[in-house]
Design an enzyme around this catalytic site. Structure first.
Site, PDB file in Angstrom:
ATOM      1  N   HIS A  39       0.852  -1.192   0.000  1.00 38.15           N
ATOM      2  CA  HIS A  39       0.000   0.000   0.000  1.00 38.15           C
ATOM      3  C   HIS A  39       0.895   1.251   0.000  1.00 38.15           C
ATOM      4  O   HIS A  39       2.109   1.159   0.145  1.00 38.15           O
ATOM      5  CB  HIS A  39      -0.922   0.008   1.228  1.00 38.15           C
ATOM      6  CG  HIS A  39      -0.191  -0.133   2.519  1.00 38.15           C
ATOM      7  ND1 HIS A  39      -0.203  -1.287   3.263  1.00 38.15           N
ATOM      8  CD2 HIS A  39       0.623   0.717   3.171  1.00 38.15           C
ATOM      9  CE1 HIS A  39       0.559  -1.138   4.316  1.00 38.15           C
ATOM     10  NE2 HIS A  39       1.069   0.073   4.289  1.00 38.15           N
ATOM     11  N   ALA A  40       0.231   2.386  -0.152  1.00 36.66           N
ATOM     12  CA  ALA A  40       0.904   3.688  -0.006  1.00 36.66           C
ATOM     13  C   ALA A  40       0.107   4.506   1.006  1.00 36.66           C
ATOM     14  O   ALA A  40      -1.034   4.170   1.335  1.00 36.66           O
ATOM     15  CB  ALA A  40       0.961   4.418  -1.344  1.00 36.66           C
TER      16      ALA A  40
END
Ligand code: T46
Length: 147
Positions: A54-55
């Protein structure tokens, strides 16, 4: 600001070595380029398992391998690089809007994470295509998120 891999960097932390063992103090706003609001750690990671994927829209983090080793695969939407963390006196600074995956944990590996904000699921981008759209101008950049 659009972050790139150049904004990710390994920071050497203080190391107080003595015959009795070593000690590494970490101070927010000093060694770490943000005020530390939260600390958590990843441990008991089974062989072959990955973390991350994820970011973060606004969160900044410092990742430290305080036991064992693991690889961090960083991705700015255009390029990727892998950083291996295996010393308790090196921290990997990961700024906003960088996709990260933690892979190849050694047995007993522990990842300490210092974070710039409290846990907020709305800050995560967990869909890679959405991440690419955001990076390539097709979606909200940090600060304009209306989620
Ligand atoms: C990151 C990598 C390196 C909480 O309740 N509070 C917290 O502070 C955190 C970090 C997580 N959680 C909950 C949310 C999920 O139900 O713990 C569960 C596992 O979280 P997640 O799937 O996000 O775990 P990782 O290891 O994939 O990612 C974590 C961090 O979330 C993330 O910010 O960069 O470690």
């Amino acid at each position: 600001m659009k972050t790139t891999l150049d904004d990710c960097r390994v920071i050497e932390l203080p190391r107080i070595w003595e015959r009795r063992g070593s000690l590494t103090p970490i101070t927010g706003g000093d060694q770490v380029p943000f005020e530390i609001q939260r600390v958590y750690y990843l441990y008991d990671v089974p062989g072959g398992e990955n973390r991350g994927g994820h970011a973060h829209r606004a969160l900044q983090q410092l990742l430290v391998s305080i036991m064992g080793a693991f690889d961090v695969v960083l991705d700015d939407g255009g390029n990727k690089k892998t950083v291996r963390l295996q010393r308790a006196y090196y921290g990997l600074f990961v700024p906003t809007m960088i996709w990260r995956e933690l892979v190849n944990f050694s047995s007993g590996g522990i990842c300490l994470v210092l974070a710039s904000a409290l846990y907020d699921e709305a800050d995560y981008i967990r869909d890679y295509d959405q991440f690419l759209r955001c990076k390539n101008g097709g979606g909200a950049e940090p600060g304009t998120y209306t989620g």
